[in-house]
Design a protein around this motif. Sequence first.
Motif, PDB file in Angstrom:
ATOM      1  N   UNK A 334    -133.597  22.894 -21.845  1.00 22.35           N
ATOM      2  CA  UNK A 334    -134.817  23.586 -21.457  1.00 22.35           C
ATOM      3  C   UNK A 334    -134.565  25.016 -21.008  1.00 22.35           C
ATOM      4  N   UNK A 335    -133.296  25.389 -20.806  1.00 22.75           N
ATOM      5  CA  UNK A 335    -132.972  26.760 -20.444  1.00 22.75           C
ATOM      6  C   UNK A 335    -133.098  27.709 -21.637  1.00 22.75           C
ATOM      7  N   UNK A 336    -133.052  27.152 -22.824  1.00 26.96           N
ATOM      8  CA  UNK A 336    -133.082  27.987 -24.019  1.00 26.96           C
ATOM      9  C   UNK A 336    -134.488  28.524 -24.273  1.00 26.96           C
ATOM     10  N   UNK A 337    -134.538  29.730 -24.806  1.00 23.57           N
ATOM     11  CA  UNK A 337    -135.809  30.362 -25.129  1.00 23.57           C
ATOM     12  C   UNK A 337    -135.774  30.842 -26.581  1.00 23.57           C
ATOM     13  N   UNK A 338    -136.951  30.885 -27.196  1.00 21.78           N
ATOM     14  CA  UNK A 338    -137.006  31.366 -28.567  1.00 21.78           C
ATOM     15  C   UNK A 338    -138.338  31.051 -29.204  1.00 21.78           C
ATOM     16  N   UNK A 339    -138.341  31.029 -30.522  1.00 22.02           N
ATOM     17  CA  UNK A 339    -139.568  30.785 -31.269  1.00 22.02           C
ATOM     18  C   UNK A 339    -139.199  30.095 -32.575  1.00 22.02           C
ATOM     19  N   UNK A 340    -139.565  28.820 -32.709  1.00 21.75           N
ATOM     20  CA  UNK A 340    -139.259  28.065 -33.920  1.00 21.75           C
ATOM     21  C   UNK A 340    -140.330  28.311 -34.978  1.00 21.75           C
ATOM     22  N   UNK A 341    -140.018  27.926 -36.220  1.00 25.63           N
ATOM     23  CA  UNK A 341    -141.006  28.047 -37.283  1.00 25.63           C
ATOM     24  C   UNK A 341    -140.834  26.919 -38.286  1.00 25.63           C
ATOM     25  N   UNK A 342    -141.816  26.765 -39.138  1.00 23.66           N
ATOM     26  CA  UNK A 342    -141.770  25.783 -40.222  1.00 23.66           C
ATOM     27  C   UNK A 342    -141.966  26.536 -41.531  1.00 23.66           C
ATOM     28  N   UNK A 343    -141.120  26.225 -42.514  1.00 20.03           N
ATOM     29  CA  UNK A 343    -141.207  26.888 -43.808  1.00 20.03           C
ATOM     30  C   UNK A 343    -141.357  25.841 -44.906  1.00 20.03           C
ATOM     31  N   UNK A 371    -145.621  29.651 -37.369  1.00 22.62           N
ATOM     32  CA  UNK A 371    -144.969  29.774 -36.075  1.00 22.62           C
ATOM     33  C   UNK A 371    -146.043  30.040 -35.028  1.00 22.62           C
ATOM     34  N   UNK A 372    -145.686  29.812 -33.787  1.00 20.61           N
ATOM     35  CA  UNK A 372    -146.624  29.970 -32.678  1.00 20.61           C
ATOM     36  C   UNK A 372    -145.829  30.431 -31.467  1.00 20.61           C
ATOM     37  N   UNK A 373    -146.383  31.353 -30.729  1.00 21.12           N
ATOM     38  CA  UNK A 373    -145.643  31.938 -29.606  1.00 21.12           C
ATOM     39  C   UNK A 373    -145.280  30.912 -28.541  1.00 21.12           C
ATOM     40  N   UNK A 374    -145.998  29.790 -28.506  1.00 20.22           N
ATOM     41  CA  UNK A 374    -145.727  28.774 -27.492  1.00 20.22           C
ATOM     42  C   UNK A 374    -144.936  27.582 -28.033  1.00 20.22           C
ATOM     43  N   UNK A 375    -144.442  27.702 -29.247  1.00 18.87           N
ATOM     44  CA  UNK A 375    -143.733  26.557 -29.833  1.00 18.87           C
ATOM     45  C   UNK A 375    -142.270  26.911 -30.068  1.00 18.87           C
ATOM     46  N   UNK A 376    -141.394  26.258 -29.318  1.00 23.07           N
ATOM     47  CA  UNK A 376    -139.950  26.425 -29.485  1.00 23.07           C
ATOM     48  C   UNK A 376    -139.289  25.078 -29.304  1.00 23.07           C
ATOM     49  N   UNK A 377    -138.493  24.689 -30.268  1.00 24.61           N
ATOM     50  CA  UNK A 377    -137.771  23.420 -30.246  1.00 24.61           C
ATOM     51  C   UNK A 377    -136.283  23.718 -30.425  1.00 24.61           C
ATOM     52  N   UNK A 378    -135.519  23.817 -29.350  1.00 27.15           N
ATOM     53  CA  UNK A 378    -134.124  24.247 -29.469  1.00 27.15           C
ATOM     54  C   UNK A 378    -133.212  23.261 -30.180  1.00 27.15           C
TER      55      UNK A 378
END
Length: 436
Positions: A334-343, A371-378
């Motif tokens: 949960x410490x990780x930050x970023x922005x995931x996407x689907x292609x 992608x969405x600014x609130x969606x991140x799955x590390x």
Amino acid sequence: MEEIDLALPGELYQGYLFWHQADELATDVVNYAMLLDTEGKVVHRWDTDLNGGGHTSYLLNAGGLLRTGIRDRRYVAGQPVAATDTLQITDKTGKAVWELSAEDLDFNGNKITFHHDLSPLPDGNILVLIYEEISPEAAAAAGWTAGEGKTVWSDGVLEIKPDLEKNSYEIVWYWRFVDHMIQDRDAGAANYGTVADHPRKIDGHFPSSYAPMNAVRQHLNAIDYHPGLDQIVVSSFIYNEIWVIDHGTTVEQAAGSTGGRRGRGGDLLFRYGNPATYERGSENDRLFQHQHDANWVDAGLPGAGNILVFNNNTGLGGVTGVSGGAAEAAAAQEQLKGNSNVQEISPAVDEGRYVVGEAGTFEAKRIWFWEHEDFFAPFQGGARRLPNGNTLLTDTVGRRVWEVAPDGGVVVRYKGPAPAFKAFKYAAEQVADLLE
């Protein structure tokens, strides 16, 4: 279900959510599965006598599960991430009606473990990802400098034919990473050559260093099967690529570079996401970063035949090697930050062969990007197409599942009771026997 935020009720796919607990780093979880209605109520549960994280399970037509897990933790001790020792087919309650221990398998005289993902085939057979433990001497004979440990792990795919009546099995097909390497370090090895001249083979030394376990150099994390093409797609976490291989081969052809329906043997038919892996691109050309759940959109669904890739778009961020249990692993993730996407991509094909373009790289057209600014799955996560054209996304670390419309709008957000690798939705008629 802990929380449901239904933003676009008119666009919701009315189905039952299949949720299987799994976490790649917190390997002390119990891998039970649940079926939830639209209000988040548990309408069916499959219990288990296994544990171990980092994998999913699949709902079978008879209402049971195909799953993998750990029975003997001593057997998987020291293995790479998400290793398991047991395959199961269960009944509707989760009780095993067929079981296979990796310890009982004789595979080239080497120890194997299952890991990450598996796929039920239309004929009842099972495809499963494996780690094959080979000696440093065997690796060196293949020109593979894979680390300084006592063993080296080579990824692969096994096809197993289960016999439920006799509780027995047969290995009917397999594919091994070590058979399809190209390397430019050991001129005395048979697979020595220029990496860029062999785009269908895999550079065993990419990247040049991968800490903390140099002996694990593929880390396949997803597998899916296309029955019409008779092909398999896998996802490599370390190479930041997806690979397509021919299933229409004999075992002998799968070990070589010729034969099979496409004439390529077990060499890659298609690869995509990071052309730097075969020295035909740079970091600037990379499209994926530690992606998961590469899968073909099933026949009959919008986008059928395209490939969905859940692109985590994350680095390791110091999380690798967490061993203190579920709480510590979850906190580190949960410490990780970023922005995931689907292609969603459509590979370029000419007369049944995947196209290598003028730039020397495999070509594909991007069909959909989300992608969405609130969606991140590390870590982990999945993307699955639904019959109404929506896409179901899973964030393992956040214990979230989002359903997204074709125009990108978020239809509903689920917050679940446990991490899930990949979630699925089923129509009521598909799970009718489980709702009684």
